[in-house]
Design a protein around this motif. Structure first.
Motif, PDB file in Angstrom:
ATOM      1  N   ASP A   1     -10.241 -34.956 -23.242  1.00 44.40           N
ATOM      2  CA  ASP A   1     -10.478 -33.641 -23.835  1.00 44.40           C
ATOM      3  C   ASP A   1     -11.705 -33.784 -24.735  1.00 44.40           C
ATOM      4  OD1 ASP A   1     -10.532 -31.310 -25.290  1.00 44.40           O
ATOM      5  OD2 ASP A   1      -8.376 -31.251 -25.651  1.00 44.40           O
ATOM      6  N   ARG A   2     -12.834 -33.258 -24.297  1.00 39.47           N
ATOM      7  CA  ARG A   2     -14.100 -33.436 -25.018  1.00 39.47           C
ATOM      8  C   ARG A   2     -14.067 -32.816 -26.420  1.00 39.47           C
ATOM      9  NH1 ARG A   2     -16.603 -37.625 -22.660  1.00 39.47           N
ATOM     10  NH2 ARG A   2     -16.930 -37.315 -20.434  1.00 39.47           N
ATOM     11  N   MET A   3     -13.328 -31.720 -26.581  1.00 38.04           N
ATOM     12  CA  MET A   3     -13.279 -31.068 -27.880  1.00 38.04           C
ATOM     13  C   MET A   3     -12.420 -31.847 -28.879  1.00 38.04           C
ATOM     14  SD  MET A   3     -15.249 -28.450 -27.453  1.00 38.04           S
ATOM     15  CE  MET A   3     -16.205 -29.333 -26.227  1.00 38.04           C
ATOM     16  N   ALA A   4     -11.474 -32.640 -28.369  1.00 41.65           N
ATOM     17  CA  ALA A   4     -10.597 -33.424 -29.248  1.00 41.65           C
ATOM     18  C   ALA A   4     -11.200 -34.779 -29.600  1.00 41.65           C
ATOM     19  CB  ALA A   4      -9.234 -33.624 -28.585  1.00 41.65           C
ATOM     20  N   CYS A   5     -12.109 -35.271 -28.770  1.00 39.10           N
ATOM     21  CA  CYS A   5     -12.727 -36.587 -29.004  1.00 39.10           C
ATOM     22  C   CYS A   5     -13.574 -36.555 -30.278  1.00 39.10           C
ATOM     23  CB  CYS A   5     -13.587 -36.975 -27.812  1.00 39.10           C
ATOM     24  SG  CYS A   5     -14.457 -38.557 -28.006  1.00 39.10           S
ATOM     25  N   VAL A   6     -13.391 -37.582 -31.127  1.00 39.97           N
ATOM     26  CA  VAL A   6     -14.127 -37.653 -32.396  1.00 39.97           C
ATOM     27  C   VAL A   6     -15.208 -38.741 -32.365  1.00 39.97           C
ATOM     28  CG1 VAL A   6     -12.249 -36.715 -33.773  1.00 39.97           C
ATOM     29  CG2 VAL A   6     -12.375 -39.187 -33.400  1.00 39.97           C
ATOM     30  N   GLN A   7     -15.508 -39.287 -31.186  1.00 36.60           N
ATOM     31  CA  GLN A   7     -16.572 -40.291 -31.006  1.00 36.60           C
ATOM     32  C   GLN A   7     -16.395 -41.505 -31.925  1.00 36.60           C
ATOM     33  OE1 GLN A   7     -17.882 -36.888 -31.638  1.00 36.60           O
ATOM     34  NE2 GLN A   7     -17.672 -36.483 -29.458  1.00 36.60           N
TER      35      GLN A   7
ATOM     36  N   CYS B   1     -11.005 -51.415 -24.703  1.00 39.55           N
ATOM     37  CA  CYS B   1     -10.913 -51.499 -23.238  1.00 39.55           C
ATOM     38  C   CYS B   1     -11.055 -52.939 -22.761  1.00 39.55           C
ATOM     39  CB  CYS B   1     -12.002 -50.634 -22.593  1.00 39.55           C
ATOM     40  SG  CYS B   1     -11.963 -50.679 -20.782  1.00 39.55           S
ATOM     41  N   PRO B   2     -10.030 -53.508 -22.121  1.00 37.68           N
ATOM     42  CA  PRO B   2     -10.098 -54.907 -21.688  1.00 37.68           C
ATOM     43  C   PRO B   2     -11.067 -55.143 -20.541  1.00 37.68           C
ATOM     44  CG  PRO B   2      -8.080 -53.895 -20.902  1.00 37.68           C
ATOM     45  CD  PRO B   2      -8.720 -52.892 -21.813  1.00 37.68           C
ATOM     46  N   LYS B   3     -11.433 -54.106 -19.819  1.00 42.72           N
ATOM     47  CA  LYS B   3     -12.337 -54.240 -18.674  1.00 42.72           C
ATOM     48  C   LYS B   3     -13.757 -53.762 -18.974  1.00 42.72           C
ATOM     49  CE  LYS B   3      -9.620 -55.959 -15.532  1.00 42.72           C
ATOM     50  NZ  LYS B   3      -9.878 -57.262 -14.912  1.00 42.72           N
ATOM     51  N   SER B   4     -14.000 -53.325 -20.211  1.00 44.25           N
ATOM     52  CA  SER B   4     -15.325 -52.841 -20.639  1.00 44.25           C
ATOM     53  C   SER B   4     -15.868 -51.754 -19.707  1.00 44.25           C
ATOM     54  CB  SER B   4     -16.323 -54.018 -20.701  1.00 44.25           C
ATOM     55  OG  SER B   4     -15.879 -55.003 -21.604  1.00 44.25           O
ATOM     56  N   CYS B   5     -14.985 -50.852 -19.282  1.00 40.69           N
ATOM     57  CA  CYS B   5     -15.430 -49.777 -18.392  1.00 40.69           C
ATOM     58  C   CYS B   5     -15.767 -48.496 -19.154  1.00 40.69           C
ATOM     59  CB  CYS B   5     -14.386 -49.496 -17.312  1.00 40.69           C
ATOM     60  SG  CYS B   5     -12.794 -48.947 -17.935  1.00 40.69           S
ATOM     61  N   LEU B   6     -15.540 -48.485 -20.476  1.00 40.85           N
ATOM     62  CA  LEU B   6     -15.873 -47.323 -21.296  1.00 40.85           C
ATOM     63  C   LEU B   6     -17.105 -47.597 -22.134  1.00 40.85           C
ATOM     64  CD1 LEU B   6     -12.324 -46.313 -22.580  1.00 40.85           C
ATOM     65  CD2 LEU B   6     -13.621 -45.249 -20.736  1.00 40.85           C
ATOM     66  N   SER B   7     -17.902 -46.570 -22.347  1.00 41.22           N
ATOM     67  CA  SER B   7     -19.094 -46.684 -23.189  1.00 41.22           C
ATOM     68  C   SER B   7     -19.325 -45.351 -23.888  1.00 41.22           C
ATOM     69  CB  SER B   7     -20.322 -47.065 -22.351  1.00 41.22           C
ATOM     70  OG  SER B   7     -20.553 -46.111 -21.327  1.00 41.22           O
ATOM     71  N   ILE B   8     -20.023 -45.402 -25.026  1.00 34.27           N
ATOM     72  CA  ILE B   8     -20.360 -44.192 -25.758  1.00 34.27           C
ATOM     73  C   ILE B   8     -21.875 -44.035 -25.717  1.00 34.27           C
ATOM     74  CG2 ILE B   8     -20.412 -45.368 -28.010  1.00 34.27           C
ATOM     75  CD1 ILE B   8     -19.121 -42.731 -29.125  1.00 34.27           C
ATOM     76  N   VAL B   9     -22.341 -42.912 -25.217  1.00 35.80           N
ATOM     77  CA  VAL B   9     -23.765 -42.708 -24.954  1.00 35.80           C
ATOM     78  C   VAL B   9     -24.262 -41.437 -25.642  1.00 35.80           C
ATOM     79  CG1 VAL B   9     -23.652 -43.916 -22.733  1.00 35.80           C
ATOM     80  CG2 VAL B   9     -23.278 -41.461 -22.808  1.00 35.80           C
ATOM     81  N   PRO B  10     -25.572 -41.316 -25.861  1.00 35.45           N
ATOM     82  CA  PRO B  10     -26.126 -40.104 -26.488  1.00 35.45           C
ATOM     83  C   PRO B  10     -25.872 -38.856 -25.645  1.00 35.45           C
ATOM     84  CG  PRO B  10     -27.716 -41.903 -26.557  1.00 35.45           C
ATOM     85  CD  PRO B  10     -26.599 -42.357 -25.656  1.00 35.45           C
ATOM     86  N   GLY B  11     -25.834 -37.716 -26.311  1.00 39.94           N
ATOM     87  CA  GLY B  11     -25.616 -36.443 -25.623  1.00 39.94           C
ATOM     88  C   GLY B  11     -24.246 -35.879 -25.923  1.00 39.94           C
ATOM     89  N   TYR B  12     -24.178 -34.594 -26.255  1.00 38.28           N
ATOM     90  CA  TYR B  12     -22.927 -33.953 -26.635  1.00 38.28           C
ATOM     91  C   TYR B  12     -22.509 -32.918 -25.606  1.00 38.28           C
ATOM     92  CZ  TYR B  12     -23.899 -36.168 -31.101  1.00 38.28           C
ATOM     93  OH  TYR B  12     -24.172 -37.092 -32.074  1.00 38.28           O
ATOM     94  N   THR B  13     -21.232 -32.577 -25.637  1.00 38.29           N
ATOM     95  CA  THR B  13     -20.703 -31.569 -24.718  1.00 38.29           C
ATOM     96  C   THR B  13     -21.305 -30.208 -25.051  1.00 38.29           C
ATOM     97  OG1 THR B  13     -18.614 -32.784 -24.621  1.00 38.29           O
ATOM     98  CG2 THR B  13     -18.604 -30.511 -23.829  1.00 38.29           C
ATOM     99  N   PRO B  14     -21.880 -29.513 -24.084  1.00 42.91           N
ATOM    100  CA  PRO B  14     -22.475 -28.195 -24.365  1.00 42.91           C
ATOM    101  C   PRO B  14     -21.421 -27.211 -24.866  1.00 42.91           C
ATOM    102  CG  PRO B  14     -23.043 -28.960 -22.145  1.00 42.91           C
ATOM    103  CD  PRO B  14     -22.023 -29.894 -22.678  1.00 42.91           C
ATOM    104  N   PRO B  15     -21.782 -26.303 -25.764  1.00 44.73           N
ATOM    105  CA  PRO B  15     -20.815 -25.317 -26.264  1.00 44.73           C
ATOM    106  C   PRO B  15     -20.336 -24.398 -25.152  1.00 44.73           C
ATOM    107  CG  PRO B  15     -23.060 -24.795 -27.001  1.00 44.73           C
ATOM    108  CD  PRO B  15     -23.125 -26.145 -26.377  1.00 44.73           C
ATOM    109  N   ALA B  16     -19.060 -24.045 -25.212  1.00 40.48           N
ATOM    110  CA  ALA B  16     -18.488 -23.174 -24.184  1.00 40.48           C
ATOM    111  C   ALA B  16     -17.350 -22.371 -24.799  1.00 40.48           C
ATOM    112  CB  ALA B  16     -17.980 -23.995 -22.998  1.00 40.48           C
ATOM    113  N   ALA B  17     -16.926 -21.337 -24.096  1.00 39.97           N
ATOM    114  CA  ALA B  17     -15.852 -20.467 -24.592  1.00 39.97           C
ATOM    115  C   ALA B  17     -14.488 -21.136 -24.471  1.00 39.97           C
ATOM    116  CB  ALA B  17     -15.856 -19.152 -23.812  1.00 39.97           C
TER     117      ALA B  17
END
Length: 210
Positions: free
Chosen positions: A72-78, A86-102
């Motif tokens: 849930d992009r709106m719930a994620c606090v980065q 993550c034990p498999k290192s398959c997650l990463s945090i990268v620049p760029g935010y979720t575009p605003p939406a209704a």
């Protein structure tokens, strides 16, 4: 007097460049290492749900049965707790935010189903690598081929949950099934001897003794 000060400021701003960006007509450029959004390499994910357990805002949902990972992009606090755990290192945090939406945005990633493989195919090392890469089923358990195990304790040291105990003096190997999340890190650590693997058998013991 106050009007003259205001007029001076107004004239200065009139002939100055804008201080704001022309968003959304001009795309925002994010600085390096900015905490924008979480990305996942779904091919490497083993659906261990460690990220879901570590997420403080409950933004991540892992469905092992459907082999599906969602956020849930709106719930994620980065906060990057999921990335660090993550034990498999398959997650990463990268620049760029979720575009605003209704509406709230939930991104869903589904793991592709690998082609069926028989246990007889390939060399022992190839089979061990395939077993390590494959995501376990909901009923699978870590099993130890104790004839190959040398009680090196590497699996216990690598386990992120501390579920494995190795006693070299009594020559015993045991696993706490309540703590184990089937992440496969112990299997990766044991690739030299291929003693550990996922098993769907119902009678896999918790303790092995030589």
């Amino acid at each position: 007097m106050a009007f003259m000060k205001f007029a001076k400021t107004a004239m200065k701003n009139l002939f100055s460049k804008p201080a704001t960006e022309g968003y959304p007509f001009k795309e925002r450029e994010y600085p390096e290492r900015s905490r924008g959004h979480i990305e996942i390499d779904i091919d490497k994910c083993i659906m261990c749900s460690m990220c879901q357990r570590k997420c403080p805002s409950g933004a991540i949902t892992v469905d092992r049965g459907a082999q599906q990972w969602s956020i849930d992009r709106m719930a994620c606090v980065q906060c990057a707790n999921c990335v660090n755990s993550c034990p498999k290192s398959c997650l990463s945090i990268v620049p760029g935010y979720t575009p605003p939406a209704a509406e709230k945005v939930r991104d869903i990633f589904k793991k592709p189903v690998p082609p069926a493989k028989t246990a007889e195919q390939g060399s022992p090392s190839a089979k061990a690598a395939a077993n390590s890469a494959a995501a376990p089923s909901a009923d699978s358990k870590i099993a130890n081929d104790f004839e190959k195990c040398i009680l090196c304790t590497l699996c216990a040291r690598k386990c992120p949950q501390g579920a494995i105990t190795v006693d070299r003096e009594s020559k015993t190997w045991s696993i706490d099934r309540e703590k184990c999340i089937q992440c496969g890190v112990c299997i990766d650590a044991c690739l030299k001897f291929h003693a550990l693997s996922f098993s769907d058998s119902a009678d896999v013991p918790d303790t092995y003794k030589k």
